[in-house]
Design an enzyme around this catalytic site. Structure first.
Site, PDB file in Angstrom:
ATOM      1  N   CYS A  71       0.833  -1.203   0.000  1.00 10.48           N
ATOM      2  CA  CYS A  71       0.000   0.000   0.000  1.00 10.48           C
ATOM      3  C   CYS A  71       0.873   1.261   0.000  1.00 10.48           C
ATOM      4  CB  CYS A  71      -0.983  -0.025   1.164  1.00 10.48           C
ATOM      5  SG  CYS A  71      -2.389   1.096   0.936  1.00 10.48           S
ATOM      6  N   HIS A 113      -3.970  -5.404   0.976  1.00  7.21           N
ATOM      7  CA  HIS A 113      -3.699  -5.744   2.375  1.00  7.21           C
ATOM      8  C   HIS A 113      -4.166  -7.174   2.655  1.00  7.21           C
ATOM      9  CE1 HIS A 113      -2.531  -1.757   3.744  1.00  7.21           C
ATOM     10  NE2 HIS A 113      -3.587  -1.238   3.150  1.00  7.21           N
TER      11      HIS A 113
END
Length: 536
Positions: A362, A475
């Site tokens: 991310c 994630h």
């Protein structure tokens, strides 16, 4: 087991767990009680009015308007409430944590209300608007109570802090607004339980004291008979009965901590690596100030063949690192600037030059590119910063927050992958033509993607031509046992040796079993009451 009523006579009971201070184990104990009561057959739901954490999870619902095709948008809640939902066997909902504060600096937070990001507010501005948010909190509590037999509420920090009391909506402010009973939870691993309980009693008003139905002592180690005089003193001075001593739960480290405070206190993954074995895969993680969703690393930390070291500021990255990993960030430009200030970019360049692996997740993935731009100042002051330069891409922070829950197959590894995206930046550039993952079967989530991303297979992330630098926005990617095993075999020649999902479930069961031994669950059930807001 408590006596069951027929469904037509059921009314939800609610019980709040307030703390003598932060980090007494409220999140863990609520998770354990959720699982314990759920094992008895009750419909249980967790609730925390306000949570401050950059560890978040995607929910099945949101208060945001639907997509143009009518499908609902996803929301987000604190990771601790998502774990508590798992303990209940319930899907995570924005109503379990209606207010989520995600710190972006020492004084500013992104405010997420029932899954929807409202903007960035200073601490003073948020304090001034908190009472306006109380109706939304009560509505969420009422919704949960309408679908449950028992709602277990986790307070926030210390419930007796008087300087926060005027605008409180998560401890006694909520308790009095909804007429809720509460239990005071402290811990004795560091001593001071008596002082903490008696101090809280002195700070509570008479009406607040009457809401405390008893106290619990968490993380107890030793002979209960030795602690008995302390418990008797607390009861004698407060009138609150001792509801039990909860023994130290050795498997707590198997569950991800709630926020980065655990890393500062040495409770995170890989802390205390003096005992690291020489044959373990060594993953090194720079400790950045606004680290987010660091629980992405938990499945790797659980592997016996892996050691994770979080490197504090002022310390160079170890030369024996096999992998440098950059996790998510709530303030990516600021954290990247901090990385440069520490000189860690020199260590990373040397690491890659000598054949080491570099992984970005991310915000960490955004750092691997050429530039990160924030023209509207969403994560701080407007501006841009040069990235580490390993992937030929640029990132611009802006637009709606992207919240996607994904269950798919990666065609490159032929592994099933589940996870979620949670970010505001968009990355673009030729470097993305060499993806880290190639996903198909996105299980009906095409409405969440832009048109070009909605095609199947969908590229995710990027990797360098050598394959030694990689990253993406997904994630939870290492929670998938098959993919984690594939990845560990690729980078270290050693497959996974654990079932991570089963590990979490067995830990929750073990915690529930211990609480069943340490506490009188029937007595706790009797203390729970129907809140005024849903009285008939």
């Amino acid at each position: 087991m408590t006596e069951k009523l027929s469904s037509s006579h059921r009314k939800a009971r609610v019980l709040m767990i307030q703390g003598t201070n932060s980090d007494v184990g409220k999140s863990l104990i609520v998770a354990g009680l959720c699982r314990a009561f759920a094992r008895q057959g009750w419909r249980v739901r967790p609730f925390k009015a306000q949570n401050m954490s950059n560890n978040a999870a995607v929910t099945i619902d949101s208060e945001a308007s639907p997509h143009p095709d009518g499908t609902p948008r996803r929301g987000e809640i604190g990771r601790a409430q998502a774990l508590q939902a798992k303990a209940c066997g319930a899907p995570p909902s924005v109503h379990m944590n209606p207010i989520l504060l995600k710190p972006q600096s020492d004084i500013n937070c992104q405010l997420v209300l029932r899954g929807r990001a409202l903007g960035t507010y200073s601490a003073a501005a948020y304090q001034a608007m908190k009472r306006e948010l109380l109706p939304a909190v009560l509505e969420s509590l009422q919704k949960l109570a309408g679908e449950a037999d028992l709602v277990l509420i986790e307070g926030a920090g210390c419930g007796a802090e008087q300087y926060l009391r005027a605008n409180d909506i998560s401890n006694m402010g909520l308790s009095e607004a909804a007429d809720l009973p509460a239990i005071l939870l402290g811990e004795d691993s560091r001593g001071g339980m008596t002082a903490a309980a008696l101090g809280a009693y002195q700070l509570f008003s008479d009406s607040e004291r009457s809401r405390i139905k008893g106290f619990l002592v968490n993380r107890f180690r030793g002979d209960p008979a030795i602690f008995a005089p302390a418990a008797e003193q607390i009861t004698r001075c407060t009138g609150w009965p001792n509801l039990g001593l909860i023994r130290w739960f050795n498997k707590a480290c198997s569950l991800a901590p709630e926020d980065s405070l655990a890393l500062d206190q040495g409770q995170g993954q890989g802390q205390g690596n003096a005992t690291r074995k020489t044959d373990q895969l060594h993953i090194v993680v720079p400790r950045l100030p606004r680290v987010a969703n660091f629980d992405d690393l938990e499945p790797l930390a659980a592997e016996p063949g892996v050691a994770i070291s979080w490197i504090p500021p002022g310390t160079p990255l170890p030369r024996d690192a096999d992998i440098v990993m950059l996790p998510g960030s709530k303030a990516t430009r600021s954290d990247l600037e901090f990385l440069y200030q520490q000189g860690w970019h020199h260590d990373i360049h040397a690491h890659v030059r000598h054949g080491g692996y570099l992984v970005g997740l991310c915000g960490g993935f955004q750092m691997l590119g050429q530039t990160i731009r924030d023209p509207h100042g969403i994560e701080g002051s407007p501006g841009e910063i040069a990235g580490l330069g390993y992937i030929d891409m640029a990132t611009e922070i802006g637009g709606d927050k992207k919240l996607i829950e994904l269950d798919s197959t990666d065609l490159l590894s032929d592994c099933r992958i589940s996870g979620y995206e949670m970010h505001m930046g968009r990355s673009f550039g030729p470097g993305l033509e060499n993806p880290w993952l190639l996903l198909k079967d996105a299980d009906g989530l095409a409405a969440e993607f832009t048109p070009e991303q909605g095609e199947s297979p969908r590229p995710e992330g990027a990797q360098s031509p050598s394959g030694r630098v990689m990253g993406g926005y997904l994630h939870g990617i290492f929670n998938s046992d098959d993919f984690r095993s594939h990845w560990l075999t690729k980078v270290a020649g050693q497959p996974s040796s654990i079932n991570y999902t089963a590990r979490i479930e067995s830990t929750l069961d073990a915690l529930a079993a211990q609480l069943e031994e340490d506490l009188d669950l029937n007595a706790l059930w009797q203390l729970a009451e129907e809140p005024a807001l849903i009285s008939k």
